[in-house]
Write a protein that holds these residues in place. Structure first.
Motif, PDB file in Angstrom:
ATOM      1  N   HIS A 193      13.464  28.321 -27.941  1.00 56.59           N
ATOM      2  CA  HIS A 193      13.521  29.670 -28.483  1.00 56.59           C
ATOM      3  C   HIS A 193      12.100  30.129 -28.782  1.00 56.59           C
ATOM      4  CE1 HIS A 193      14.519  33.091 -30.992  1.00 56.59           C
ATOM      5  NE2 HIS A 193      13.840  32.557 -31.994  1.00 56.59           N
ATOM      6  N   VAL A 194      11.817  31.398 -28.550  1.00 56.35           N
ATOM      7  CA  VAL A 194      10.503  31.971 -28.838  1.00 56.35           C
ATOM      8  C   VAL A 194      10.673  33.079 -29.872  1.00 56.35           C
ATOM      9  CG1 VAL A 194       8.517  33.204 -27.890  1.00 56.35           C
ATOM     10  CG2 VAL A 194       9.646  31.439 -26.525  1.00 56.35           C
ATOM     11  N   GLY A 195       9.859  33.060 -30.906  1.00 56.40           N
ATOM     12  CA  GLY A 195       9.940  34.101 -31.922  1.00 56.40           C
ATOM     13  C   GLY A 195       8.746  34.054 -32.846  1.00 56.40           C
ATOM     14  N   ARG A 196       8.715  34.994 -33.769  1.00 56.25           N
ATOM     15  CA  ARG A 196       7.618  35.060 -34.733  1.00 56.25           C
ATOM     16  C   ARG A 196       8.064  34.458 -36.061  1.00 56.25           C
ATOM     17  NH1 ARG A 196       3.289  38.147 -33.793  1.00 56.25           N
ATOM     18  NH2 ARG A 196       3.163  39.094 -35.874  1.00 56.25           N
ATOM     19  N   ARG A 197       7.337  33.419 -36.482  1.00 61.61           N
ATOM     20  CA  ARG A 197       7.624  32.713 -37.731  1.00 61.61           C
ATOM     21  C   ARG A 197       9.096  32.295 -37.783  1.00 61.61           C
ATOM     22  NH1 ARG A 197       3.948  36.813 -39.207  1.00 61.61           N
ATOM     23  NH2 ARG A 197       1.958  35.940 -39.890  1.00 61.61           N
ATOM     24  N   THR A 198       9.462  31.473 -36.846  1.00 58.22           N
ATOM     25  CA  THR A 198      10.855  31.026 -36.717  1.00 58.22           C
ATOM     26  C   THR A 198      11.267  30.047 -37.804  1.00 58.22           C
ATOM     27  OG1 THR A 198      10.239  29.177 -35.287  1.00 58.22           O
ATOM     28  CG2 THR A 198      10.710  31.289 -34.216  1.00 58.22           C
ATOM     29  N   GLY A 199      10.306  29.367 -38.407  1.00 56.44           N
ATOM     30  CA  GLY A 199      10.630  28.346 -39.381  1.00 56.44           C
ATOM     31  C   GLY A 199      10.882  26.985 -38.764  1.00 56.44           C
ATOM     32  N   CYS A 258      -4.816  42.389 -27.223  1.00 55.58           N
ATOM     33  CA  CYS A 258      -4.777  41.022 -27.737  1.00 55.58           C
ATOM     34  C   CYS A 258      -3.361  40.454 -27.637  1.00 55.58           C
ATOM     35  CB  CYS A 258      -5.231  40.991 -29.187  1.00 55.58           C
ATOM     36  SG  CYS A 258      -6.851  41.742 -29.470  1.00 55.58           S
ATOM     37  N   ASP A 259      -3.269  39.176 -27.373  1.00 54.38           N
ATOM     38  CA  ASP A 259      -1.949  38.556 -27.225  1.00 54.38           C
ATOM     39  C   ASP A 259      -1.210  38.489 -28.556  1.00 54.38           C
ATOM     40  OD1 ASP A 259      -3.282  36.458 -28.470  1.00 54.38           O
ATOM     41  OD2 ASP A 259      -3.335  35.193 -26.691  1.00 54.38           O
ATOM     42  N   VAL A 260       0.097  38.238 -28.461  1.00 57.93           N
ATOM     43  CA  VAL A 260       0.991  38.259 -29.613  1.00 57.93           C
ATOM     44  C   VAL A 260       1.289  36.829 -30.059  1.00 57.93           C
ATOM     45  CG1 VAL A 260       3.225  39.010 -30.484  1.00 57.93           C
ATOM     46  CG2 VAL A 260       2.063  40.352 -28.705  1.00 57.93           C
ATOM     47  N   PRO A 261       0.841  36.422 -31.248  1.00 54.04           N
ATOM     48  CA  PRO A 261       1.148  35.062 -31.714  1.00 54.04           C
ATOM     49  C   PRO A 261       2.650  34.866 -31.902  1.00 54.04           C
ATOM     50  CG  PRO A 261      -0.640  36.038 -32.993  1.00 54.04           C
ATOM     51  CD  PRO A 261      -0.037  37.143 -32.180  1.00 54.04           C
ATOM     52  N   VAL A 262       3.143  33.710 -31.484  1.00 53.32           N
ATOM     53  CA  VAL A 262       4.562  33.367 -31.607  1.00 53.32           C
ATOM     54  C   VAL A 262       4.695  31.874 -31.867  1.00 53.32           C
ATOM     55  CG1 VAL A 262       5.398  35.222 -30.099  1.00 53.32           C
ATOM     56  CG2 VAL A 262       4.796  33.002 -29.106  1.00 53.32           C
ATOM     57  N   ASP A 263       5.920  31.465 -32.194  1.00 54.91           N
ATOM     58  CA  ASP A 263       6.302  30.066 -32.196  1.00 54.91           C
ATOM     59  C   ASP A 263       7.082  29.807 -30.918  1.00 54.91           C
ATOM     60  OD1 ASP A 263       5.343  30.044 -34.791  1.00 54.91           O
ATOM     61  OD2 ASP A 263       7.323  30.098 -35.717  1.00 54.91           O
ATOM     62  N   GLY A 264       6.766  28.726 -30.223  1.00 54.95           N
ATOM     63  CA  GLY A 264       7.537  28.418 -29.018  1.00 54.95           C
ATOM     64  C   GLY A 264       6.975  27.232 -28.275  1.00 54.95           C
TER      65      GLY A 264
END
Length: 380
Positions: free
Chosen positions: A18-24, A207-213
């Protein structure tokens, strides 16, 4: 041309968490999800994996232990950001391919996992090396170095902000077709130009978008191709050269960087040419780096990247060179070059859904900027 090591390997499996922002989620959780997906996609089980490679990532021993792998080979390379990793982020794939081609191992799991970091960046202790000469001049981030490259390109060739904007707008259009992309809402040129500045002349949407993944791929011996559960992807050629100084700003042909050396090496290792490429997945940590890769790879002459992308028609789906078809790091999310590789493989496998470029035979994936550069030429 005599047989090269690339001809003895394939990419047999693909996986993504899964890819998302601040997924935990933890880095290990996301890595294991991507790894299990890639192994299953290849038609393998963890017991079949005998190699493991990454670049400055979730610790390799933790991943080996969590998956219960018995390894014949494994490597954690230098972090791609430190300028020492040959092939930049994609160096782990090159290392894996060499290990498989040598016969040392048969199936190597390669992964890249990123997590967002909250709060301000702080530094403590002694600053040494190149950074001691940069920090006094407020070079706190790679965006400052990319901005210098953009300004120099504008000075030498007349490149405009609007031209860079077409890279961002095209990424956003392609992201609208990708359910996993973080940013899918329409974006206009006015939105791009009015966004807050980050490091002149680059703004927020450069600028690129920081994510968790996490993304994982399996590199296998070529003779496994008939047994793959999914269509295998051939590795036609790799590029990971750096002939000049390992510096963002001290090369004799500045602003050219490692992209040019990596691209030249890649094309020297194949009979294919830029005109044979059907789709390009090129690093867009910052929009100017994508422009640099387009020129370095020979899709347009040096200095003509601006006119090449202007209007977006040539780089959109349906154009002569569809670019970053999943939304790139500028809109889908920053997975440090590995989503670019994942998408290139999907395109070659003709499994990209609404984003699929018709009849893809050849794709290129490239990662890095400044003194970091690596590229892979992929075929059916």
């Amino acid at each position: 041309m005599s047989e090269r090591f690339e001809q003895r390997v394939i990419i047999s499996g693909l996986g993504m968490s899964h890819v998302g922002r601040r997924t935990g989620q933890s880095g290990l959780e996301m890595t294991i999800a991507a790894a299990r997906a890639a192994i299953a996609d290849a038609g393998l089980v963890p017991a079949d994996i005998d190699g493991l490679a990454t670049v400055g990532d979730t610790p390799r021993p933790e991943v080996q232990d969590a998956l219960g792998l018995g390894l014949g080979w494994g490597v954690t390379g230098s972090s791609a950001e430190d300028g020492n990793a040959s092939g930049a982020q994609l160096g782990a794939v090159v290392n894996a391919a060499i290990a498989v081609a040598s016969g040392l191992v048969r199936h190597v799991l390669v992964y890249r996992t990123v997590l967002m970091k909250g709060g301000a960046v702080t530094m403590s202790g002694e600053v040494t090396g190149m950074r001691e000469w940069m920090l006094p001049f407020h070079e706190y981030s790679a965006v400052n170095m990319a901005a210098m490259i953009a300004r120099r390109h504008m000075h030498e060739y007349g490149t405009t902000r609007e031209q860079l904007g077409w890279i961002a707008l095209t990424a956003r259009h392609h992201a609208s077709l990708n359910e996993q992309a973080v940013y899918r809402a329409p974006m206009s040129m006015a939105d791009y130009l009015d966004a807050r500045p980050i490091s002149d002349p680059l703004g927020l949407y450069d600028c690129d978008v920081p994510v968790d993944g996490s993304v994982a791929v399996v590199v296998s011996a070529a003779d496994y191709a008939p047994d793959c559960a999914a269509p295998p992807v051939r590795l036609a050629a790799v590029g990971c050269g750096l002939r000049g100084r390992p510096s963002w700003d001290q090369g004799k042909d500045y602003p050219r960087g490692a992209a040019w050396d990596a691209a030249a090496q890649m094309w020297s290792r194949t009979d294919l040419k830029p005109t044979d490429v059907d789709v390009a997945e090129l690093y867009d940590g910052f929009s100017i780096l994508t422009l640099d890769w387009l020129e370095a790879l020979g899709f347009c002459p040096a200095g003509e990247g601006g006119p090449f992308v202007e209007g977006g028609a040539d780089i959109r789906l349906g154009g002569r060179l569809p670019l970053n078809t999943y939304g790139g790091q500028l809109s889908a999310g920053r997975l440090h070059g590995y989503w670019l590789l994942h998408e290139a493989c999907l395109q070659v496998r003709r499994q990209a859904g609404l984003r699929q470029v018709p009849d893809v035979e050849v794709a290129v994936a490239a990662a890095g900027g400044g003194p970091l550069g690596g590229c892979l030429l992929l075929t059916r």
